[in-house]
Design a protein around this motif. Structure first.
Motif, PDB file in Angstrom:
ATOM      1  N   VAL A  68       0.835  -1.202   0.000  1.00 37.48           N
ATOM      2  CA  VAL A  68       0.000   0.000   0.000  1.00 37.48           C
ATOM      3  C   VAL A  68       0.873   1.256   0.000  1.00 37.48           C
ATOM      4  O   VAL A  68       0.620   2.219  -0.742  1.00 37.48           O
ATOM      5  CB  VAL A  68      -0.948  -0.003   1.222  1.00 37.48           C
ATOM      6  CG1 VAL A  68      -1.676   1.332   1.334  1.00 37.48           C
ATOM      7  CG2 VAL A  68      -1.954  -1.147   1.102  1.00 37.48           C
ATOM      8  N   VAL A  69       1.920   1.257   0.834  1.00 32.37           N
ATOM      9  CA  VAL A  69       2.815   2.419   0.895  1.00 32.37           C
ATOM     10  C   VAL A  69       3.504   2.638  -0.448  1.00 32.37           C
ATOM     11  O   VAL A  69       3.612   3.773  -0.941  1.00 32.37           O
ATOM     12  CB  VAL A  69       3.855   2.228   2.022  1.00 32.37           C
ATOM     13  CG1 VAL A  69       4.895   3.348   1.975  1.00 32.37           C
ATOM     14  CG2 VAL A  69       3.162   2.209   3.378  1.00 32.37           C
ATOM     15  N   VAL A  70       3.970   1.548  -1.067  1.00 26.66           N
ATOM     16  CA  VAL A  70       4.620   1.657  -2.376  1.00 26.66           C
ATOM     17  C   VAL A  70       3.657   2.223  -3.404  1.00 26.66           C
ATOM     18  O   VAL A  70       4.026   3.071  -4.234  1.00 26.66           O
ATOM     19  CB  VAL A  70       5.160   0.281  -2.825  1.00 26.66           C
ATOM     20  CG1 VAL A  70       5.562   0.313  -4.303  1.00 26.66           C
ATOM     21  CG2 VAL A  70       6.350  -0.127  -1.972  1.00 26.66           C
ATOM     22  N   TYR A  71       2.394   1.788  -3.377  1.00 25.88           N
ATOM     23  CA  TYR A  71       1.384   2.292  -4.312  1.00 25.88           C
ATOM     24  C   TYR A  71       1.218   3.805  -4.168  1.00 25.88           C
ATOM     25  O   TYR A  71       1.206   4.546  -5.161  1.00 25.88           O
ATOM     26  CB  TYR A  71       0.050   1.582  -4.056  1.00 25.88           C
ATOM     27  CG  TYR A  71      -1.100   2.143  -4.861  1.00 25.88           C
ATOM     28  CD1 TYR A  71      -1.316   1.759  -6.184  1.00 25.88           C
ATOM     29  CD2 TYR A  71      -1.973   3.080  -4.296  1.00 25.88           C
ATOM     30  CE1 TYR A  71      -2.360   2.282  -6.923  1.00 25.88           C
ATOM     31  CE2 TYR A  71      -3.017   3.613  -5.031  1.00 25.88           C
ATOM     32  CZ  TYR A  71      -3.208   3.215  -6.336  1.00 25.88           C
ATOM     33  OH  TYR A  71      -4.242   3.736  -7.063  1.00 25.88           O
ATOM     34  N   LEU A  72       1.113   4.286  -2.920  1.00 23.39           N
ATOM     35  CA  LEU A  72       0.916   5.725  -2.698  1.00 23.39           C
ATOM     36  C   LEU A  72       2.142   6.525  -3.127  1.00 23.39           C
ATOM     37  O   LEU A  72       2.017   7.598  -3.746  1.00 23.39           O
ATOM     38  CB  LEU A  72       0.612   5.976  -1.217  1.00 23.39           C
ATOM     39  CG  LEU A  72      -0.721   5.395  -0.709  1.00 23.39           C
ATOM     40  CD1 LEU A  72      -0.851   5.604   0.795  1.00 23.39           C
ATOM     41  CD2 LEU A  72      -1.903   6.031  -1.427  1.00 23.39           C
ATOM     42  N   LEU A  73       3.325   6.001  -2.803  1.00 23.01           N
ATOM     43  CA  LEU A  73       4.539   6.721  -3.179  1.00 23.01           C
ATOM     44  C   LEU A  73       4.718   6.757  -4.695  1.00 23.01           C
ATOM     45  O   LEU A  73       5.209   7.755  -5.240  1.00 23.01           O
ATOM     46  CB  LEU A  73       5.757   6.069  -2.517  1.00 23.01           C
ATOM     47  CG  LEU A  73       5.833   6.180  -0.986  1.00 23.01           C
ATOM     48  CD1 LEU A  73       7.091   5.505  -0.466  1.00 23.01           C
ATOM     49  CD2 LEU A  73       5.807   7.643  -0.545  1.00 23.01           C
ATOM     50  N   ARG A  74       4.333   5.677  -5.365  1.00 23.77           N
ATOM     51  CA  ARG A  74       4.416   5.671  -6.831  1.00 23.77           C
ATOM     52  C   ARG A  74       3.511   6.750  -7.430  1.00 23.77           C
ATOM     53  O   ARG A  74       3.872   7.398  -8.429  1.00 23.77           O
ATOM     54  CB  ARG A  74       4.025   4.305  -7.386  1.00 23.77           C
ATOM     55  CG  ARG A  74       5.100   3.243  -7.224  1.00 23.77           C
ATOM     56  CD  ARG A  74       4.707   1.962  -7.944  1.00 23.77           C
ATOM     57  NE  ARG A  74       5.681   0.907  -7.746  1.00 23.77           N
ATOM     58  CZ  ARG A  74       6.807   0.786  -8.458  1.00 23.77           C
ATOM     59  NH1 ARG A  74       7.072   1.656  -9.411  1.00 23.77           N
ATOM     60  NH2 ARG A  74       7.656  -0.187  -8.208  1.00 23.77           N
ATOM     61  N   TYR A  75       2.350   6.947  -6.859  1.00 27.98           N
ATOM     62  CA  TYR A  75       1.441   7.981  -7.353  1.00 27.98           C
ATOM     63  C   TYR A  75       2.094   9.368  -7.242  1.00 27.98           C
ATOM     64  O   TYR A  75       2.054  10.169  -8.172  1.00 27.98           O
ATOM     65  CB  TYR A  75       0.137   7.946  -6.562  1.00 27.98           C
ATOM     66  CG  TYR A  75      -0.815   9.072  -6.899  1.00 27.98           C
ATOM     67  CD1 TYR A  75      -1.628   9.009  -8.025  1.00 27.98           C
ATOM     68  CD2 TYR A  75      -0.876  10.216  -6.101  1.00 27.98           C
ATOM     69  CE1 TYR A  75      -2.492  10.051  -8.351  1.00 27.98           C
ATOM     70  CE2 TYR A  75      -1.722  11.263  -6.414  1.00 27.98           C
ATOM     71  CZ  TYR A  75      -2.524  11.173  -7.538  1.00 27.98           C
ATOM     72  OH  TYR A  75      -3.369  12.207  -7.856  1.00 27.98           O
ATOM     73  N   VAL A  76       2.730   9.626  -6.095  1.00 32.89           N
ATOM     74  CA  VAL A  76       3.321  10.947  -5.866  1.00 32.89           C
ATOM     75  C   VAL A  76       4.490  11.191  -6.820  1.00 32.89           C
ATOM     76  O   VAL A  76       4.621  12.270  -7.420  1.00 32.89           O
ATOM     77  CB  VAL A  76       3.775  11.079  -4.396  1.00 32.89           C
ATOM     78  CG1 VAL A  76       4.481  12.421  -4.187  1.00 32.89           C
ATOM     79  CG2 VAL A  76       2.582  10.974  -3.466  1.00 32.89           C
TER      80      VAL A  76
END
Length: 590
Positions: A68-76
């Protein structure tokens, strides 16, 4: 990799965005190292340490949280990185358009429209793709690859890591060779695409002529030949492109084979556990992306580098006519033309020879002469499409090269012999040079150009869309709308370059009468083949073979033997025959 050095100016300026994106990529790379380690822990915990269900679920929950954290950071980081690359596209296109607007006719003699459009669209897209995806893949592949290598070497076995990496140096050399081939072939493919664009643009703009002459099959054949040539050159690019993935997959396959063989032997020898071998194979799986990304990065960066070299070559071309530094004094001034000789670029024969005249504010100059005599060249030099080397042109007694181009051209209103209308409403076309003009001002200019009544007869009046290049209007209507556009500017100098050729004699007379009222205190220059447009001129110059053969007022020239008197009498006779009743003309025929 040349492209990153060439774009360093942009990376330095947008360092905050790129640094933020790179930092997030590094964090993501390290977070991705945790799941393989966790899987190894779970495997050894289940097979050796007999972990409970709760403990296994705890580790699985840890992996889900990381996902989940990787997904959010990829978006940013995508917002940061691709936002920066899209801004680069805006700036490159603005610079490119500004460069085109600064250039003069000599530039467009050497560059075709289709090629310029290809550079402004397709080439810019390639550069932007490299500045976004290229930076991503470079950073991601390097960080992920190095991090995975470090973990594999320090946490599991450096001997097994070295064994698995044996195929990689060979793969790197082969990919570098493919990248060089791709750069050269892609430049040729882009040049072919430009030629195809030229053919398309020319065919679309001349479709009426093509159909009128029945040239559809011939033009289709030429287009098919260009399309085939573009396809062949792109296929040569595709052949190189297609070699990247097989090379990488062969290297990865060899690495897996060596890792499984060597790792299995080390498990049997007790050097590593089964869980460690499982983690190692998962880490090796993570190496697939950096290697694929490395090849992809070479691919898109070499394409971007080839495209950027084409864009830079265009941006590096200095205008033939340089901007001056002097401002024009307030008020209307005298225009003095003294051209000793003028040659077009790359030509030996002189186009103009000893052309001189002086125009005071409020005077009208008529220019006439046979086709090719140099009339339009004189007007082009006044507009500073080219600079006079032998001689000069002065306004307010200041040579034009010393004046700021924008200041000088703001004093001019020009109607060319080939009027151009945009695919917009009639009102917007008239208000092109003065977007803030009121409807009353637009209509007043249309009345001066004797086109107001014609506009009211259009389906939506002034709100009628004229179509591409004014396709729904007649030649005379397009000329008069162009005249209205120029009159709306209320400039000090009005130039009409054969701008009344498509209107009838009565309408011409009405426009000229309106111009006399509008032009009080303004300088008017009219070039015309129909001499009736010049009868009220303060002075008329007759051009022949690039020099002034006759000059004077209409009455003087009409009484002198020469080209002017002969042509004026011929045109008077022609007008009389056109006005005569048909039956009378028939009776007079022998």
């Amino acid at each position: 990799m040349r492209l990153f050095a060439q774009l360093s100016w942009y990376f330095r300026r947008e360092w905050r965005r790129y640094l933020g994106a790179v930092s997030l990529l590094i964090i993501i790379a390290f977070l991705q190292l945790i799941p393989p380690k966790v899987v190894g822990i779970i495997v050894d915990g289940v097979t050796v340490h007999h972990y409970t269900t709760d403990r296994v679920l705890m580790w699985i929950g840890t992996m889900l949280l990381i996902a989940v954290v990787v997904y959010l950071l990829r978006y940013v980081w995508r917002v940061l990185l691709f936002g920066a690359s899209y801004q680069l596209a805006v700036e490159l296109r603005e610079d490119f358009y500004r460069q085109l607007s600064r250039q003069h006719p000599e530039f467009y003699l050497r560059h075709r429209t289709g090629d310029l459009m290809a550079r402004a669209t397709n080439d810019v897209d390639r550069v932007v793709f490299a500045a976004g995806e290229g930076v991503l893949t470079l950073v991601d592949s390097m960080v992920t690859g190095l991090a995975v290598l470090i973990v594999m070497s320090t946490q599991i076995s450096w001997q097994l890591t070295l064994l698995a990496l044996v195929p990689m140096p060979i793969m790197a050399l082969v990919i570098k060779r493919y990248g060089d081939m791709l750069h050269e072939r892609f430049k040729l493919a882009q040049a072919a695409f430009s030629s195809l664009n030229d053919r398309t643009q020319e065919s679309m703009t001349s479709i009426r002529m093509i159909k009128a002459f029945g040239l559809e099959d011939r033009q289709s054949g030429l287009f098919a030949a260009d399309a085939a040539d573009t396809g062949v050159k792109n296929m040569r690019v595709a052949r190189v492109d297609a070699r990247f993935d097989p090379t990488i997959y062969i290297a990865i396959g060899m690495a897996n084979l060596l890792a499984i063989g060597g790792g299995s032997w080390m498990v049997t020898q007790g050097s590593i556990t089964l869980g460690q071998l499982t983690s190692f194979m998962m880490y090796l799986g993570l190496m697939i992306w950096p290697m694929l990304a490395l090849a992809w990065m070479f691919n898109i960066v070499e394409r971007g580098s080839a495209a950027y070299s084409r864009i830079r070559a265009m941006l590096a071309e200095a205008p033939v006519v340089n901007d001056g530094e002097a401002s024009i004094p307030a008020g209307r001034g005298t225009l003095a033309v003294a051209i000793r000789e003028f040659h077009y670029p790359h030509t030996d024969a002189a186009t103009l020879d000893k052309v001189t005249f002086t125009l005071q504010p409020g005077q009208m100059l008529g220019i006439c002469g046979p086709t090719g005599a140099g009339k339009s060249t004189v007007l082009s030099l006044i507009q500073r499409h080219f600079d006079v080397v032998q001689g000069d042109i002065r306004y307010h007694d200041i040579p034009l090269p010393r004046l700021k181009l924008d200041d000088w051209r703001s004093r001019l209103a020009v109607v060319s012999q080939t009027p151009f209308l945009f695919s917009d409403t009639v009102a917007s076309n008239i208000a092109l040079g003065k977007p803030g003009a009121t409807q009353q001002e637009v209509e007043h200019a249309a009345r001066l150009a004797s086109v107001h009544d014609d506009i009211l007869r259009l389906p939506q009046g002034y709100d009628t869309e004229v179509g591409e290049r004014g396709v729904m209007l007649s030649g005379g209507q397009k000329q008069r709308i162009s005249i209205a556009r120029a009159l709306l500017l209320e400039a000090e100098i009005l130039i009409l370059d054969d701008a009344l050729s498509a209107v009838d004699g009565r309408t011409e007379h009405q426009i000229l009468r309106n111009l006399r009222q509008w032009g009080e205190g303004r300088t008017v220059i009219i070039s015309a083949h129909r001499l009736s447009a010049l009868t009220d001129a303060s002075e008329i110059i007759v051009m022949q073979h690039g020099h002034i053969a006759q000059r004077g007022r209409h009455e003087q020239l009409a009484a002198q033997s020469g080209w002017y008197r002969d042509m004026y009498r011929y045109q008077q006779l022609e007008a009389a025959l056109n006005d005569a009743p048909a039956e009378e003309v028939t009776r007079e025929e022998p």
